[in-house]
Design a protein around this motif. Structure first.
Motif, PDB file in Angstrom:
ATOM      1  N   TYR A 132      70.740 -34.046 -25.139  1.00  0.00           N
ATOM      2  CA  TYR A 132      71.701 -35.141 -25.209  1.00  0.00           C
ATOM      3  C   TYR A 132      70.969 -36.391 -25.689  1.00  0.00           C
ATOM      4  O   TYR A 132      70.081 -36.902 -25.008  1.00  0.00           O
ATOM      5  CB  TYR A 132      72.336 -35.416 -23.846  1.00  0.00           C
ATOM      6  CG  TYR A 132      73.036 -34.230 -23.219  1.00  0.00           C
ATOM      7  CD1 TYR A 132      73.424 -33.115 -23.980  1.00  0.00           C
ATOM      8  CD2 TYR A 132      73.304 -34.203 -21.854  1.00  0.00           C
ATOM      9  CE1 TYR A 132      74.058 -32.035 -23.401  1.00  0.00           C
ATOM     10  CE2 TYR A 132      73.950 -33.128 -21.264  1.00  0.00           C
ATOM     11  CZ  TYR A 132      74.326 -32.043 -22.037  1.00  0.00           C
ATOM     12  OH  TYR A 132      74.960 -30.967 -21.461  1.00  0.00           O
TER      13      TYR A 132
ATOM     14  N   THR B 115      73.634 -33.095 -29.111  1.00  0.00           N
ATOM     15  CA  THR B 115      74.912 -33.776 -29.036  1.00  0.00           C
ATOM     16  C   THR B 115      74.699 -35.141 -28.392  1.00  0.00           C
ATOM     17  O   THR B 115      73.567 -35.535 -28.105  1.00  0.00           O
ATOM     18  CB  THR B 115      75.953 -32.939 -28.254  1.00  0.00           C
ATOM     19  OG1 THR B 115      77.232 -33.562 -28.347  1.00  0.00           O
ATOM     20  CG2 THR B 115      75.571 -32.787 -26.800  1.00  0.00           C
TER      21      THR B 115
ATOM     22  N   SER C 129      78.637 -39.641 -25.438  1.00  0.00           N
ATOM     23  CA  SER C 129      79.843 -40.447 -25.672  1.00  0.00           C
ATOM     24  C   SER C 129      79.914 -40.819 -27.143  1.00  0.00           C
ATOM     25  O   SER C 129      78.985 -40.540 -27.927  1.00  0.00           O
ATOM     26  CB  SER C 129      79.821 -41.711 -24.817  1.00  0.00           C
ATOM     27  OG  SER C 129      78.696 -42.513 -25.140  1.00  0.00           O
ATOM     28  N   ALA C 130      80.998 -41.457 -27.524  1.00  0.00           N
ATOM     29  CA  ALA C 130      81.163 -41.894 -28.909  1.00  0.00           C
ATOM     30  C   ALA C 130      80.139 -42.963 -29.262  1.00  0.00           C
ATOM     31  O   ALA C 130      79.796 -43.814 -28.435  1.00  0.00           O
ATOM     32  CB  ALA C 130      82.571 -42.436 -29.119  1.00  0.00           C
TER      33      ALA C 130
ATOM     34  N   GLN D 267      79.272 -36.682 -30.808  1.00  0.00           N
ATOM     35  CA  GLN D 267      80.640 -37.153 -30.683  1.00  0.00           C
ATOM     36  C   GLN D 267      80.889 -38.212 -31.760  1.00  0.00           C
ATOM     37  O   GLN D 267      79.998 -38.627 -32.479  1.00  0.00           O
ATOM     38  CB  GLN D 267      80.889 -37.677 -29.271  1.00  0.00           C
ATOM     39  CG  GLN D 267      80.715 -36.568 -28.222  1.00  0.00           C
ATOM     40  CD  GLN D 267      81.387 -36.862 -26.913  1.00  0.00           C
ATOM     41  OE1 GLN D 267      82.548 -37.260 -26.855  1.00  0.00           O
ATOM     42  NE2 GLN D 267      80.667 -36.639 -25.816  1.00  0.00           N
ATOM     43  N   GLU D 268      82.123 -38.648 -31.882  1.00  0.00           N
ATOM     44  CA  GLU D 268      82.532 -39.468 -33.019  1.00  0.00           C
ATOM     45  C   GLU D 268      81.817 -40.814 -33.055  1.00  0.00           C
ATOM     46  O   GLU D 268      81.351 -41.327 -32.028  1.00  0.00           O
ATOM     47  CB  GLU D 268      84.046 -39.684 -33.003  1.00  0.00           C
ATOM     48  CG  GLU D 268      84.573 -40.478 -31.829  1.00  0.00           C
ATOM     49  CD  GLU D 268      84.895 -39.642 -30.608  1.00  0.00           C
ATOM     50  OE1 GLU D 268      85.513 -40.192 -29.680  1.00  0.00           O
ATOM     51  OE2 GLU D 268      84.517 -38.439 -30.564  1.00  0.00           O
TER      52      GLU D 268
ATOM     53  N   GLU E 188      90.441 -37.255 -30.100  1.00  0.00           N
ATOM     54  CA  GLU E 188      90.385 -36.070 -29.256  1.00  0.00           C
ATOM     55  C   GLU E 188      90.979 -34.855 -29.942  1.00  0.00           C
ATOM     56  O   GLU E 188      90.455 -33.736 -29.825  1.00  0.00           O
ATOM     57  CB  GLU E 188      91.102 -36.335 -27.930  1.00  0.00           C
ATOM     58  CG  GLU E 188      90.947 -35.211 -26.925  1.00  0.00           C
ATOM     59  CD  GLU E 188      91.550 -35.539 -25.574  1.00  0.00           C
ATOM     60  OE1 GLU E 188      91.458 -34.703 -24.654  1.00  0.00           O
ATOM     61  OE2 GLU E 188      92.119 -36.647 -25.432  1.00  0.00           O
TER      62      GLU E 188
ATOM     63  N   ARG F 184      88.349 -33.755 -32.541  1.00  0.00           N
ATOM     64  CA  ARG F 184      87.174 -33.215 -31.853  1.00  0.00           C
ATOM     65  C   ARG F 184      87.477 -31.843 -31.262  1.00  0.00           C
ATOM     66  O   ARG F 184      86.679 -30.909 -31.383  1.00  0.00           O
ATOM     67  CB  ARG F 184      86.717 -34.184 -30.771  1.00  0.00           C
ATOM     68  CG  ARG F 184      85.386 -33.805 -30.128  1.00  0.00           C
ATOM     69  CD  ARG F 184      85.059 -34.619 -28.882  1.00  0.00           C
ATOM     70  NE  ARG F 184      85.500 -35.987 -28.970  1.00  0.00           N
ATOM     71  CZ  ARG F 184      86.388 -36.513 -28.132  1.00  0.00           C
ATOM     72  NH1 ARG F 184      86.946 -35.782 -27.188  1.00  0.00           N
ATOM     73  NH2 ARG F 184      86.732 -37.783 -28.238  1.00  0.00           N
ATOM     74  N   ASN F 185      88.631 -31.706 -30.616  1.00  0.00           N
ATOM     75  CA  ASN F 185      88.982 -30.423 -30.007  1.00  0.00           C
ATOM     76  C   ASN F 185      89.174 -29.329 -31.053  1.00  0.00           C
ATOM     77  O   ASN F 185      88.840 -28.160 -30.811  1.00  0.00           O
ATOM     78  CB  ASN F 185      90.240 -30.563 -29.158  1.00  0.00           C
ATOM     79  CG  ASN F 185      89.988 -31.313 -27.861  1.00  0.00           C
ATOM     80  OD1 ASN F 185      88.840 -31.466 -27.438  1.00  0.00           O
ATOM     81  ND2 ASN F 185      91.048 -31.782 -27.220  1.00  0.00           N
TER      82      ASN F 185
ATOM     83  N   TRP G 217      80.447 -32.309 -22.593  1.00  0.00           N
ATOM     84  CA  TRP G 217      81.757 -32.346 -23.235  1.00  0.00           C
ATOM     85  C   TRP G 217      82.888 -32.203 -22.207  1.00  0.00           C
ATOM     86  O   TRP G 217      84.041 -32.511 -22.525  1.00  0.00           O
ATOM     87  CB  TRP G 217      81.890 -31.239 -24.258  1.00  0.00           C
ATOM     88  CG  TRP G 217      80.999 -31.399 -25.465  1.00  0.00           C
ATOM     89  CD1 TRP G 217      80.195 -32.460 -25.761  1.00  0.00           C
ATOM     90  CD2 TRP G 217      80.825 -30.466 -26.525  1.00  0.00           C
ATOM     91  NE1 TRP G 217      79.523 -32.243 -26.937  1.00  0.00           N
ATOM     92  CE2 TRP G 217      79.897 -31.022 -27.426  1.00  0.00           C
ATOM     93  CE3 TRP G 217      81.350 -29.200 -26.799  1.00  0.00           C
ATOM     94  CZ2 TRP G 217      79.474 -30.366 -28.587  1.00  0.00           C
ATOM     95  CZ3 TRP G 217      80.940 -28.547 -27.953  1.00  0.00           C
ATOM     96  CH2 TRP G 217      80.020 -29.127 -28.848  1.00  0.00           C
TER      97      TRP G 217
END
Length: 315
Positions: free
Chosen positions: A69, A98, A101-102, A133-134, A285, A288-289, A313
């Motif tokens: 992370y 990953t 958080s964004a 994440q975004e 979301e 991402r999903n 996640w």
């Protein structure tokens, strides 16, 4: 005389504070990660960093694969910030990276100094999954985002990038600012995909039918492994192309996952050596999903490994 000295000291303090803004602000952060297979699992064999970039301890929810992370404690980039992320995956190692958080790119200050993030990934006969994440661009941001992935002949890679323009749920639209984004992916020194995007000054590209079509979020997921129609590095001949199963899987996931095309659309394409899924949405979301569903479905086919989601996640 004492009052003059106090005023001079106050003026010097103001000047010192001002020097940390605009063209003088340059908060660099850099992290280098190197992964090695030792015994039966991948370890983070080397890490160096400076500035506000860190990682949590490695996690091993699936044995061999090392889950990392990546942390940026400030929580977002402001004027002048520069992030440099370098990843090396050595032979037979498998790393999944990953973020918790964004990522956020805030509006620039009055000096208009851009923010930049450079990601460099090298995979030498191993596997890397780059699944951040975004990244959200707030109004007034001037973002320069660059990712370059270099794979050896038999390396595997799954990666995605998701960009959001403004924060729609907070009624904070992206109505001014700029973005230069590039994603470059090479296999044995030869390009599989090179994409560059630059927003025009009037941001017409965000609304154009040949651009972002008014959607607030855009993302691509890149799937690379043997047997996707690449060129054999040793012989120079076309490889055994078997992308149909991956394409079919992606199309099925897209068909099942899209209920309202005004909120989410996606399509899949195949080029020699790579499959790319592109998506647009008004909701981070949803996009991402969709990408997570595709990742879960194609990972066994592409890499021969069952999907085990990073637990971050799920929080």
């Amino acid at each position: 005389m004492t009052q003059l000295m106090v005023k001079d000291a106050q003026a010097a303090n103001v000047a010192e504070q001002a020097s940390s803004y605009g063209v003088h602000r340059n908060w660099k952060a850099e992290i280098r990660l190197e992964f090695e297979l030792k015994s039966t699992r991948t370890v983070l064999d080397h890490m160096s960093f400076s500035g506000p970039l860190r990682v949590q301890r490695p996690f091993y929810p699936e044995g061999k694969t090392c889950h990392i992370y990546l942390l940026h404690p400030p929580g977002g980039m402001v004027s002048g910030d520069q992030l440099n992320i370098s990843v090396l995956v050595n032979p037979k190692a498998h790393a999944l990276l990953t973020t918790p958080s964004a990522g956020k790119v805030y509006g620039v200050d009055s000096h208009n100094v851009e923010q930049s993030q450079v990601v460099s990934i090298h995979v030498d006969e191993g596997v890397c999954e780059w699944l951040p994440q975004e990244t959200i661009l707030f109004n007034g941001a001037k973002a320069r985002l660059s990712t370059r992935v270099e794979l050896s002949a038999n390396a595997g890679f799954i990666g995605w990038e998701i960009i959001g323009f403004g924060r729609q749920h907070g009624d904070e639209p992206f109505i001014e600012g700029s973005m230069h984004q590039s994603f470059e992916l090479f296999r044995s020194g030869k390009p599989l995909s090179i994409e560059h995007t630059a927003l025009d000054e009037q941001l017409e590209l965000l609304r154009s039918d040949v651009g972002y079509m008014g959607y607030s979020y855009s993302g691509n997921i890149y799937l690379v492994a043997e047997g996707l129609g690449g060129v054999d590095a040793a012989s120079g001949k076309a490889g055994d192309s078997k992308p149909e199963a991956i394409l079919s899987t992606c199309r099925n996931i897209i068909a099942q996952g899209i209920e309202d095309e005004t909120q989410l659309i996606a399509a899949v394409t195949h080029k020699p050596g790579i499959v790319i899924v592109r998506g647009f949405s008004h909701d981070a979301e949803l996009l991402r999903n969709l990408f997570i569903d595709i990742w879960q479905a194609v990972r066994p086919e592409l890499l021969g490994i069952a999907p085990i989601m990073p637990r971050i996640w799920l929080t």
